[in-house]
Design a protein around this motif. Structure first.
Motif, short mmCIF file in Angstrom:
data_model
loop_
_atom_site.label_atom_id
_atom_site.label_comp_id
_atom_site.label_asym_id
_atom_site.label_seq_id
_atom_site.Cartn_x
_atom_site.Cartn_y
_atom_site.Cartn_z
N UNK A 778 0.84 -1.18 0.00
CA UNK A 778 0.00 0.00 0.00
C UNK A 778 0.88 1.24 0.00
N UNK A 779 0.72 2.14 -1.02
CA UNK A 779 1.48 3.38 -1.11
C UNK A 779 0.76 4.44 -0.30
N UNK A 780 1.10 4.55 0.98
CA UNK A 780 0.41 5.44 1.88
C UNK A 780 0.58 6.89 1.52
N UNK A 781 1.82 7.27 1.06
CA UNK A 781 2.07 8.69 0.74
C UNK A 781 1.19 9.11 -0.42
N UNK A 782 1.11 8.28 -1.43
CA UNK A 782 0.27 8.61 -2.58
C UNK A 782 -1.20 8.75 -2.18
N UNK A 783 -1.64 7.85 -1.25
CA UNK A 783 -3.03 7.91 -0.81
C UNK A 783 -3.30 9.20 -0.05
N UNK A 784 -2.33 9.59 0.81
CA UNK A 784 -2.51 10.82 1.60
C UNK A 784 -2.59 12.04 0.69
N UNK A 785 -1.59 12.15 -0.26
CA UNK A 785 -1.60 13.29 -1.16
C UNK A 785 -2.85 13.28 -2.06
N UNK A 786 -3.26 12.11 -2.47
CA UNK A 786 -4.45 12.03 -3.30
C UNK A 786 -5.69 12.51 -2.56
N UNK A 787 -5.81 12.15 -1.29
CA UNK A 787 -6.96 12.59 -0.50
C UNK A 787 -6.94 14.10 -0.34
N UNK A 788 -5.71 14.66 -0.07
CA UNK A 788 -5.59 16.11 0.11
C UNK A 788 -6.00 16.83 -1.18
N UNK A 789 -5.45 16.32 -2.32
CA UNK A 789 -5.77 16.95 -3.60
C UNK A 789 -7.27 16.88 -3.90
N UNK A 790 -7.89 15.77 -3.54
CA UNK A 790 -9.32 15.62 -3.78
C UNK A 790 -10.13 16.62 -2.96
N UNK A 791 -9.71 16.82 -1.70
CA UNK A 791 -10.42 17.77 -0.84
C UNK A 791 -10.28 19.18 -1.38
N UNK A 792 -9.04 19.55 -1.84
CA UNK A 792 -8.82 20.89 -2.37
C UNK A 792 -9.67 21.12 -3.62
N UNK A 793 -9.69 20.12 -4.49
CA UNK A 793 -10.48 20.25 -5.71
C UNK A 793 -11.97 20.40 -5.40
N UNK A 794 -12.44 19.64 -4.44
CA UNK A 794 -13.85 19.76 -4.05
C UNK A 794 -14.14 21.15 -3.52
N UNK A 795 -13.19 21.71 -2.72
CA UNK A 795 -13.38 23.07 -2.19
C UNK A 795 -13.41 24.12 -3.28
N UNK A 796 -12.46 23.99 -4.25
CA UNK A 796 -12.45 24.96 -5.36
C UNK A 796 -13.73 24.87 -6.18
N UNK A 797 -14.18 23.63 -6.41
CA UNK A 797 -15.42 23.47 -7.18
C UNK A 797 -16.59 24.13 -6.47
N UNK A 798 -16.65 24.00 -5.16
CA UNK A 798 -17.74 24.61 -4.39
C UNK A 798 -17.66 26.13 -4.48
N UNK A 799 -16.43 26.70 -4.37
CA UNK A 799 -16.28 28.15 -4.46
C UNK A 799 -16.70 28.66 -5.83
N UNK A 800 -16.25 27.94 -6.87
CA UNK A 800 -16.62 28.37 -8.22
C UNK A 800 -18.14 28.31 -8.41
N UNK A 801 -18.75 27.25 -7.89
CA UNK A 801 -20.20 27.15 -8.02
C UNK A 801 -20.91 28.27 -7.29
N UNK A 802 -20.40 28.60 -6.09
CA UNK A 802 -21.01 29.71 -5.32
C UNK A 802 -20.87 31.04 -6.07
#
Length: 849
Positions: A778-802
């Motif tokens: 299990x590549x833990x570092x990749x999973x951690x960075x992937x989760x962080x990137x996913x959260x950031x993208x979700x936040x940007x998408x919400x801001x753009x939608x607002x």
């Protein structure tokens, strides 16, 4: 002076209570297996289903009441001494049904009366409420009815049977019914002649001939009668003002309760004339006195002219409700209706103001007794009330009459068709007799539980089966012989049943040869009947050998039946104290015996193993509640062997291989911190670690180059006793004494191997799995960075939608504002109170020039 009689009676009561206490306990035990053995008299015995009584003298202590199909010693009572009566049926009178086209009764299937059966039946309670066809014998010797000279028509067969029935034993009685052609019909038209029915009267007078012709198309033997009613001539039913009593309304006759205008007759012209001449009358309240009229029309059989053998129809025509029992109190009449005929020579009801209205149950009773079908022909406004009433009056029906009675002919024809095409069987048996009916009607299928069949035509034969059960014997012995009837509703014919309830034994009759009063077998103090003694009130015991005349000796005898002074129950509740000696109970099974001086012992209450008392006779026997074991057996139920040889392994060695204890000839294995031992001799321990840990490091370094020995040359120096054999799958064979070992290494990989010890050369064989089972990386570092990137993208998408939504909203608001500004109008001329502003200018340097 001492009253010895009172003392004797007191002692008798005490003994009876004590005896009943012991007897009730005995009955509770015996009823579980056989309800017969608890019955102590012949009468009680044959009143119990499937029980027989043994009359044999010197029968011993065995129960005389037994169930032949269950009791093992039933055969010890010979058949000649056994009283076990069966249900009996005897057909007394059975004439063939009258078939279509025949007006005379057929010949008897059994030649008329079958023998001279004579039942000693008494007039029981059932006879008082009997069908009108009763024991008076409507089937006369000539079989005639009326004045026609024809032999009587038979619609139910047989006509009379004799039954002898035991309690709670079913008996099936078969009967047949067939509607005969041209069966006589008597139709009495009872009409409400209050003022509101004036137009109905006129219409009925014109329809008399048509009604007669219509009924003659159904039967040639038809008669018609007419009666009318208003209400009681009392306040508040009618006006009692003298003028109103003579002429209550315009063109009205004086009020009356009931009047029979025309006795049943074939003269239809007279019917129309009587209806036309009958004048209407008037009353005050809405309900009418119809129940008074129905009662008199039903019970006054001679005055109305009802024939003995005819289908009787009473058409009740009204547009109002009815008074019933209790309403008479409004007019001061409190005497209940007696249900008798009270018509004078003019046909008027004489007791209208003397007796209360009849109740619905009284009307129903008289309608049943006289076999009359009532047709309630009422207007639509009253149809609901009379529909409910018809459900409480046997054989009645309700139909809607037009406002002017113009449909009366069709109504009578249709209702008669419904009545005649249906047959419903009922009876007047008492509560001690339960009867259920079954029939397949006109179908060919199996019978179903019903007492009614519909859709019948003239000549159709319907078979019914009546299942008769006598549920209990009445307290009064005179009621053991009863007469009841099974009859089709509305037909003045019935099947008469002479019932004799088998509630006692002939040997209880003083005239029987088995009855001896003051018999020497009973010491002269009792009667010998049915093989046993029935003692007088001063003696008791099997042969009346014990006396209750001395209270002190009796108390002393009772104490002799108790083991100590603390006990209050004689013979431990398992026997009867007879003259100071316990007579223990007899068990249903002859091999089960209660014994001991105080009935304290038995041979059936010991411990059992696998359902066997003391594990069976090969292991032990039961004596006084404890198992006496045979040699070689021990334990409470003699289920344990008395030797340890069966706990030793076949090749010799310690008991239970040293890993358990021997109990009842079998090993109970130990449970240790290392594991749980198992096997017949505790020789196995699947959960024990064994040498697994000892061999683990060598298998790890030799097979997988891992473990603590893999980083140096210790593996080669230390692991010299074995070389693992590579296999794809590791399976341990317990028969070859192989042991499976499973471990996880530092990489969290699972590896397994099997080893087998060779004791003789101290060698060991090892088979190990070729590859380890490692979890995926299990590549833990990749999973951690992937989760962080996913959260950031979700936040940007919400801001753009607002941002997008707010921009759209602002633009819509601005566009609406512009639109409203362009549409605004500032025309001052349209405002009536607007005044133009006035401005005044003055130049200070201007001098007026």
């Amino acid at each position: 002076m001492v009253n010895y009689h009172q003392i004797i009676v007191s002692v008798s009561l005490v003994l009876v209570l004590l005896t009943k206490e012991g007897t009730s306990q005995l009955s509770d035990k015996l009823n579980v297996q056989n309800s017969c053995v608890s019955k102590t008299t012949c009468r009680e015995c044959i009143q119990t289903k499937n029980c027989a009584w043994c009359l044999q003298p010197d029968f011993g202590d065995k129960p005389r009441c037994f169930q032949p199909s269950l009791t093992p010693f039933a055969g010890s009572c010979s058949e000649e001494w056994t009283w076990n009566p069966d249900n009996e049926q005897k057909i007394v009178f059975n004439r063939e049904l009258t078939r279509a086209g025949s007006a005379s009764g057929g010949s008897s299937a059994s030649g008329g009366y079958e023998g001279s059966y004579s039942s000693s039946s008494s007039s029981s309670s059932s006879s008082s409420s009997s069908h009108s066809f009763g024991a008076s014998g409507s089937y006369g010797a000539s079989g005639s009815y009326g004045a026609s000279g024809q032999q009587s028509i038979v619609q139910i067969s047989p006509q009379r049977v004799g039954l002898k029935l035991r309690i709670n034993e079913e008996h099936r009685l078969h009967m047949r019914y067939s509607q005969a052609e041209d069966y006589p019909v008597d139709l009495y038209y009872l009409m409400d002649l209050s003022k509101s029915m004036e137009d109905d009267k006129e219409k009925l007078s014109k329809l008399g001939d048509l009604l007669s012709d219509t009924m003659r198309n159904i039967t040639n033997n038809f008669r018609l009668g007419f009666g009318s009613f208003v209400d009681k001539v009392l306040m508040p039913y009618v006006s009692t003002v003298p003028k109103k009593l003579v002429n209550p309304c315009e063109k009205c006759e004086a009020p009356y309760g009931f009047k029979n205008h025309m006795t049943l007759s074939t003269n239809t012209t007279l019917f129309s004339e009587e209806v036309r001449r009958a004048a209407v009358s008037g009353n005050l309240d809405a309900p009418e006195g119809g129940f008074d009229a129905i009662m008199q029309a039903v019970v006054c059989r001679n005055q109305i002219g009802w024939r003995e053998q005819a289908r009787r129809l009473l058409v009740f025509s009204t547009d109002a409700g009815f008074h019933y029992a209790g309403d008479g109190k409004l007019g001061g009449v409190v005497t209940p209706n007696d249900g008798h005929c009270h018509l004078d020579s003019r046909g008027l009801y004489t007791h209208s103001t003397l007796q209360d209205y009849p109740s619905i149950s009284q009307v129903n009773l008289k309608v049943k007794q006289n076999a009359i079908n009532v047709i309630f022909a009422v207007t639509s406004s009253q149809s609901k009330v009379y529909e409910k009433l018809s459900t409480h009056v046997e054989g009645s029906s309700s139909a809607i009459l037009s406002e002017d009675s113009s449909n009366v002919v069709e109504l009578v024809r249709d209702e008669y068709s419904k009545i005649s095409s249906s047959v419903e069987m009922k009876d007047n048996a008492t509560s001690a007799v339960k009867i259920t009916y079954s029939s397949s009607c006109l179908g060919n299928g199996p019978p179903i539980q019903t007492n009614k069949c519909d859709g019948l035509k003239v000549g159709d034969v319907v078979s019914f089966t009546a299942e008769i059960v006598v549920t209990s014997c009445p307290q009064n012995e005179k009621d053991w012989n009863q007469i009841f009837q099974i009859y089709p509703v509305g037909i003045n014919e019935s099947l008469i049943v002479d019932l004799e309830m088998l509630c006692s034994c002939p040997c209880e009759n003083p005239n029987h040869s088995g009855f001896e009063a003051n018999s020497p077998k009973c010491k002269g103090f009792g009667s010998y009947k049915c093989g046993i003694c029935e003692c007088d009130e001063f003696h008791f015991g099997p042969n009346c050998e014990c006396s209750v005349s001395d209270i002190h000796s009796e108390v002393s005898m009772s104490r002799q039946c108790r083991p100590d002074n603390t006990s209050v129950i004689d013979c431990n509740g398992r026997g009867t104290c007879v003259c100071g000696i316990c007579e223990c109970e007899k068990r249903p099974h002859p091999e089960e015996v209660i014994s001991g001086k105080f009935c304290e012992c038995d041979n059936f209450s010991c411990d059992r193993h696998n359902g066997l008392l003391c594990s069976g006779p090969d292991h032990g026997t039961c004596s006084c509640g404890e198992c006496i074991c045979q040699p070689g057996w021990i334990g409470d139920a003699c289920d344990c062997r008395a030797t340890n040889e069966t706990c030793k392994p076949p090749g010799g060695g310690e008991i239970c291989s040293g890993h358990g204890t021997c109990e009842c000839g079998a090993c109970r294995c130990d449970v240790t911190p290392d594991g749980r031992f198992s096997g017949r001799y505790c020789e196995k321990c699947p959960t024990c670690s064994g040498r697994c840990h000892e061999l683990k490091d060598c298998v790890q370094c030799q097979m997988y180059k891992t473990g603590p020995l893999a980083e140096s040359d210790l593996c080669t120096k230390t692991c010299t006793k074995f070389v693992p054999i590579e296999v794809d799958v590791v399976v341990a064979d317990e028969e070859k004494d192989e042991h499976l070992c499973t471990f996880y290494d530092e990489d969290d990989c699972k590896f397994q191997f099997v080893y087998t010890d060779h004791v003789e050369d101290e060698q060991v064989d090892v088979r190990a799995k070729k590859t380890r089972e490692c979890p995926p990386k299990v590549f833990m570092i990749g999973i951690v960075f992937g989760v962080i990137a996913f959260i950031v993208l979700i936040g940007l998408a919400i801001l753009l939608l607002w941002k997008l939504l707010t921009t759209i909203h602002d633009r819509r608001e601005f566009a609406r504002f512009e639109k409203e500004r362009m549409m605004a109008k500032w025309d001052t001329g349209e405002n009536p109170i607007y005044k133009q502003a006035t401005s005044t200018f003055k130049n200070p340097t201007y001098a007026g020039k």
